[in-house]
Design an enzyme around this catalytic site. Structure first.
Site, PDB file in Angstrom:
ATOM      1  N   GLU B  49     -11.237 -16.315   6.142  1.00 31.12           N
ATOM      2  CA  GLU B  49     -11.903 -15.045   6.450  1.00 31.12           C
ATOM      3  C   GLU B  49     -11.762 -14.019   5.330  1.00 31.12           C
ATOM      4  O   GLU B  49     -12.621 -13.155   5.161  1.00 31.12           O
ATOM      5  CB  GLU B  49     -11.396 -14.462   7.763  1.00 31.12           C
ATOM      6  N   PHE B 111      -4.625 -14.800  24.690  1.00 31.02           N
ATOM      7  CA  PHE B 111      -4.717 -15.752  23.585  1.00 31.02           C
ATOM      8  C   PHE B 111      -5.636 -15.189  22.485  1.00 31.02           C
ATOM      9  O   PHE B 111      -6.746 -14.764  22.757  1.00 31.02           O
ATOM     10  CB  PHE B 111      -5.270 -17.085  24.092  1.00 31.02           C
ATOM     11  N   GLN B 112      -5.150 -15.184  21.259  1.00 27.82           N
ATOM     12  CA  GLN B 112      -5.886 -14.675  20.102  1.00 27.82           C
ATOM     13  C   GLN B 112      -6.307 -13.221  20.248  1.00 27.82           C
ATOM     14  O   GLN B 112      -7.352 -12.813  19.769  1.00 27.82           O
ATOM     15  CB  GLN B 112      -7.095 -15.571  19.778  1.00 27.82           C
ATOM     16  N   LYS B 161     -15.668 -10.593  24.080  1.00 27.60           N
ATOM     17  CA  LYS B 161     -16.523 -11.735  24.403  1.00 27.60           C
ATOM     18  C   LYS B 161     -17.454 -11.441  25.591  1.00 27.60           C
ATOM     19  O   LYS B 161     -18.616 -11.843  25.591  1.00 27.60           O
ATOM     20  CB  LYS B 161     -15.637 -12.948  24.708  1.00 27.60           C
ATOM     21  N   MET B 485       0.354 -10.494 -16.087  1.00 31.90           N
ATOM     22  CA  MET B 485       0.536  -9.048 -16.132  1.00 31.90           C
ATOM     23  C   MET B 485       1.948  -8.659 -15.702  1.00 31.90           C
ATOM     24  O   MET B 485       2.547  -7.744 -16.269  1.00 31.90           O
ATOM     25  CB  MET B 485      -0.499  -8.354 -15.236  1.00 31.90           C
TER      26      MET B 485
HETATM   27  C1  LIG Z   1      -2.472 -10.242  -3.677  1.00 36.27           C
HETATM   28  C2  LIG Z   1      -1.666  -9.757  -4.832  1.00 36.27           C
HETATM   29  N1  LIG Z   1      -0.363 -10.135  -4.960  1.00 36.27           N
HETATM   30  C3  LIG Z   1       0.372  -9.699  -5.995  1.00 36.27           C
HETATM   31  C4  LIG Z   1      -0.161  -8.866  -6.934  1.00 36.27           C
HETATM   32  C5  LIG Z   1       0.686  -8.376  -8.110  1.00 36.27           C
HETATM   33  N2  LIG Z   1       0.149  -8.847  -9.388  1.00 36.27           N
HETATM   34  C6  LIG Z   1      -0.635  -8.069 -10.172  1.00 36.27           C
HETATM   35  S1  LIG Z   1      -1.141  -8.849 -11.542  1.00 36.27           S
HETATM   36  C7  LIG Z   1      -0.311 -10.245 -11.150  1.00 36.27           C
HETATM   37  C8  LIG Z   1      -0.334 -11.436 -12.040  1.00 36.27           C
HETATM   38  C9  LIG Z   1      -1.619 -12.149 -12.002  1.00 36.27           C
HETATM   39  O1  LIG Z   1      -1.476 -13.374 -12.623  1.00 36.27           O
HETATM   40  P1  LIG Z   1      -2.701 -14.260 -13.042  1.00 36.27           P
HETATM   41  O2  LIG Z   1      -3.678 -14.318 -11.943  1.00 36.27           O
HETATM   42  O3  LIG Z   1      -2.212 -15.543 -13.552  1.00 36.27           O
HETATM   43  O4  LIG Z   1      -3.400 -13.397 -14.154  1.00 36.27           O
HETATM   44  P2  LIG Z   1      -2.921 -12.979 -15.613  1.00 36.27           P
HETATM   45  O5  LIG Z   1      -2.253 -11.646 -15.481  1.00 36.27           O
HETATM   46  O6  LIG Z   1      -2.019 -14.030 -16.130  1.00 36.27           O
HETATM   47  O7  LIG Z   1      -4.200 -12.887 -16.360  1.00 36.27           O
HETATM   48  C10 LIG Z   1       0.369 -10.079  -9.936  1.00 36.27           C
HETATM   49  C11 LIG Z   1       1.237 -11.088  -9.327  1.00 36.27           C
HETATM   50  C12 LIG Z   1      -1.513  -8.483  -6.760  1.00 36.27           C
HETATM   51  N3  LIG Z   1      -2.125  -7.666  -7.596  1.00 36.27           N
HETATM   52  N4  LIG Z   1      -2.234  -8.965  -5.722  1.00 36.27           N
END
Ligand SMILES: Cc1ncc(C[n+]2csc(CCOP(=O)(O)OP(=O)(O)O)c2C)c(N)n1
Lengths: 161, 571
Positions: B49, B111-112, B161, B485
């Site tokens: 979803e 439920f749900q 529903k 990042m």
């Molecule tokens: C749902 C979610 N969980 C955690 C984060 C924290 N976060 C921001 S950037 C990042 C790293 C992303 O890694 P990747 O997708 O490999 O991209 P890269 O930075 O290596 O290009 C994380 C964990 C986020 N933004 N969103």
């Protein structure tokens, strides 16, 4: 600074939670919040007292106005308004103290609404200052319980400056 | 004739011009699904979803229409929350329809059952629980109206529903009247004039534009103003594409990973014209040091945005297009008065000097970690190549992290609605389903999701949705085997304590693509980047292109969190 906001809302389920959620979610402070029906069916009036600097109060008002179920927000602090709160206060009332308590009740124009052998419950309405003064005066007898409604307020009909 | 709630819902969608719904069925909405085949409505079955909501979001951003998602009660509904919050932060018009247990069971821990209206109250523009089939048409009509008008946003409608099964006469309300909702669309004339006087006579004016310019379709007016008055433009991440990225007056993105020219521009301008941007903390850096010399004009349709973070000298509450039109009209009347281009030329020269002094760039090191087997391919080069191959005519979706910032920096967005990215919430897993939504809106366009190896795994299950709907979305993974990042922050601010950011245990993305019936490529050599991307882009099929890039590449410039915009770390 303390502000009194008068908020007209559609009386729908969840409207109170939308408003309280707005305050908690954004870290705004609610001091008191009071809701009741108005003359118009389906519309309720909330009186909210809150504190904050000008910028925070401006945000609170704008954020409230942004809620779809809010019809109107007025900051009563900016105008002359009548403010009242009701309080029930249960106080120790041993024989020796009764006369003094009743005198105080008289001066404050409150009502005794319940009496027992050792305690008395008093009903009082007034603005915050009056309520605080009474609590202060009665505290030396020993206050057992307090219930307060929070402020309700209306703009005065004549706005004199 | 009486219709069931399900039919009423679908009739309303038809009248709202909805042609595609992203959804996932369940017991609470089975009656709606039972009715769908009778309508000429395209239903796209997602695999999660969250994917449905992001796809509806991507569809909305790319097309400018309202995106629609349909899910069941309980877990179906809770799975939408991230997508809804994401759309809320970025002001994306969307209607999410959730099933609910029958009204007599509400509140009984049935439920749900979950109180989705309660859960989503803080992250929707508004939401409804429909308790009576007689209200249904009005509520749906209002939901679409709210979603697309004023400051757009997601609206959730919860349908029990029994309401969906009940019958009543279908009356589609002719108009929407809500006395408590009257967004200000037209700007105040006096404020407009004050603003125009202020920026015409300024020595160093600067446009700072955000997503509001794109969602109000105000790009043309903005370009007219910038070019005829010779005013440089910087954009937020959400504003990229509002002004042509390759225009000499464009300074690039501002903020934490903004360009040197943009951030210096902010620091030195004397009048800032902020349009449809909200002074987010990733943009302003340290607030006290933000645009210290500038008088600020702030145009926003949402009064709460104005003076939330910064002092504003001329507030203009208005739809951005309307305000820009107003600016244009007033400026046009004053065009003969002075040669405004000349007035602003010294400033434009200065700004362009900054562009030349510190352009966006990266270091190419031919000997790059040869022995450690580290990738030799620079991620920035991959993004540049995507721009070159697509001639800037693609729709780019991004995930979140370094990939997102490089996609913002090294691809030039020359048209609005060509960058789909999670700006406000920063949701990993957004880009791929959003790309699916955009591809549905524009079947003939090249749609590329620029991804990280971490983010892509958050909604990778939607590959089968792309494949079985013949959506030739391209996923370019800038694979650095890190949550890049976060690793960058650990490197710069946490003494290289790379805790929980190494992702070298990875699926074989090429095999994975093939397992889903998509095509897969892996690129390890710089000279393969262009030909392989070219081949993949030409293939009428969903593709994953797994590009092994330099592992420890960082995004620069960078303003450390909480620092002022002038404290940039450069390459
Ligand atoms: C749902 C979610 N969980 C955690 C984060 C924290 N976060 C921001 S950037 C990042 C790293 C992303 O890694 P990747 O997708 O490999 O991209 P890269 O930075 O290596 O290009 C994380 C964990 C986020 N933004 N969103």
């Amino acid at each position: 600074m303390r502000h009194v906001l008068s908020v007209l809302v559609e009386n729908e389920p969840g409207v109170l939670s939308r408003i309280s959620g707005l305050f908690s979610g954004r870290g705004f402070n609610i001091e008191t919040l009071n809701v009741g029906p108005t003359l118009e069916e389906g519309v309720s009036l909330m009186t909210i007292t809150t504190t904050g600097d000008n910028q925070i109060i401006e945000q609170i008002i704008k954020q409230l106005r942004k809620l779809i179920t809010v019809i109107k927000v007025v900051d009563l602090t900016e105008m002359q308004a009548v403010e009242r709160e009701m309080m029930l206060i249960k106080v120790n009332a041993e024989n020796g103290n009764r006369a003094e308590i009743l005198r105080t009740v008289d001066i404050f124009r409150c009502k005794v609404v319940d009496v027992a052998t050792t305690e008395m419950t008093i009903e009082v309405t007034g603005n915050q200052g009056k309520l605080c003064a009474l609590v202060n005066l009665l505290s030396r007898f020993g206050i057992k319980e307090i219930a307060r409604t929070g402020t309700v307020a209306l703009k005065r009909s004549m706005q004199l400056d | 004739m009486e219709l069931t709630g399900a039919d009423i819902l679908l009739e309303c969608l038809k009248r709202e011009g909805v042609d595609v719904v992203f959804g996932f069925p369940g017991g609470a909405v089975i009656d709606i699904y039972d009715a769908i085949p009778r309508y000429s409505l395209r239903h796209v079955l997602v695999r999660h979803e969250q994917g449905a909501v992001h796809a509806a979001d991507g569809y909305a951003r790319a097309s400018g229409k309202v995106g629609v998602a349909l899910v069941t009660s309980g877990p179906g509904a809770t799975n939408t929350v991230t997508g809804i919050a994401n759309a809320y932060c970025d002001s994306i018009p969307m209607v999410v329809i959730t099933g609910q247990v029958p009204t007599p069971l509400i509140g009984n821990d049935a439920f749900q059952e979950v109180d989705i209206v309660g859960i989503t109250r803080p992250c929707t523009k508004h939401n409804y629980l429909v308790k009576d089939v007689d209200q249904l048409a009005t509520v749906i009509r209002q939901a679409f109206y709210l979603a697309r008008s004023g400051r757009p946003g997601p609206v959730l409608v919860d349908l029990p529903k029994d309401v969906v099964q009940a019958k009543t006469k279908f009356v589609y309300p002719k108009s929407v009247k809500m006395r408590s909702y009257n967004p200000t669309i037209k700007p105040n004339k006096l404020q407009l004039k004050k603003a125009v006087d202020m920026f015409l006579d300024a020595k160093r004016p600067l446009f700072y534009v955000g997503g509001g310019v794109i969602s109000s379709n105000g790009s043309e007016e903005l370009s007219w103003l910038a070019r005829n008055l010779n005013i440089p433009v910087t954009a937020t991440l959400m504003g990229l594409g509002a002004f042509p990225g390759d225009d000499p007056l464009f300074l690039g993105m501002l903020g934490m990973h903004g360009t040197y020219a943009a951030n210096m521009g902010i620091n030195n301008c004397d009048v800032m014209i902020a349009v449809g941007a909200r002074f987010d903390d990733r943009v302003t850096g340290k607030l006290d040091a933000f645009a210290p010399e500038a008088k600020i004009v702030h145009v926003d349709i949402d009064p709460t945005s104005i003076r939330k973070n910064v002092r504003v000298d001329v507030p203009v509450v208005s739809d951005c297009l309307e305000a820009l039109k107003g600016f244009k009209e007033l400026a046009q009347a004053r065009l003969d008065e002075k040669d405004w281009k000349k007035v602003h030329q010294p400033w434009v020269d200065q700004v362009q000097g900054w562009k030349v002094e510190h352009p966006l760039t990266y270091k190419i090191d031919p000997e790059c970690n040869k022995d450690s087997g580290d990738g030799k391919i620079k991620p920035q080069f991959v993004v540049e190549t995507i721009y070159e191959l697509s001639k800037g005519d693609a729709i780019i979706a991004t995930e979140v992290g370094q990939n997102q910032m490089w996609a913002a920096q090294f691809y030039h967005y020359n048209k609005p609605r060509t960058l789909l990215t999670s700006g406000g919430l920063g949701t990993m897993g957004y880009g791929f389903p959003a790309a699916i939504g955009a591809q549905l809106a524009f079947p003939d366009k090249l749609v590329v999701d620029i991804a990280g190896d971490g983010s892509i795994q958050m909604n990778i299950q939607e590959l089968i949705t792309a494949v079985c709907n013949d959506l030739p979305v391209k996923i370019v993974i800038l694979n650095n085997t890190y949550l890049g990042m976060v690793r960058q922050w650990q490197e710069l601010f946490y003494a290289r304590n790379y805790c929980a950011t190494c992702m070298d245990a990875q699926p074989d993305f090429v095999a994975l693509a093939k397992a889903y019936g998509a095509e897969g490529y892996r690129i390890t050599e710089p000279e393969d980047v262009k030909p392989v991307l070219q081949e993949a882009f030409a293939l009428p099929k969903a593709c994953i292109i797994d590009v092994r890039v330099t592992k420890e590449e960082n995004v620069y410039p960078m303003v450390p969190a909480g620092a002022s915009l002038t404290e940039m770390l450069l390459v």
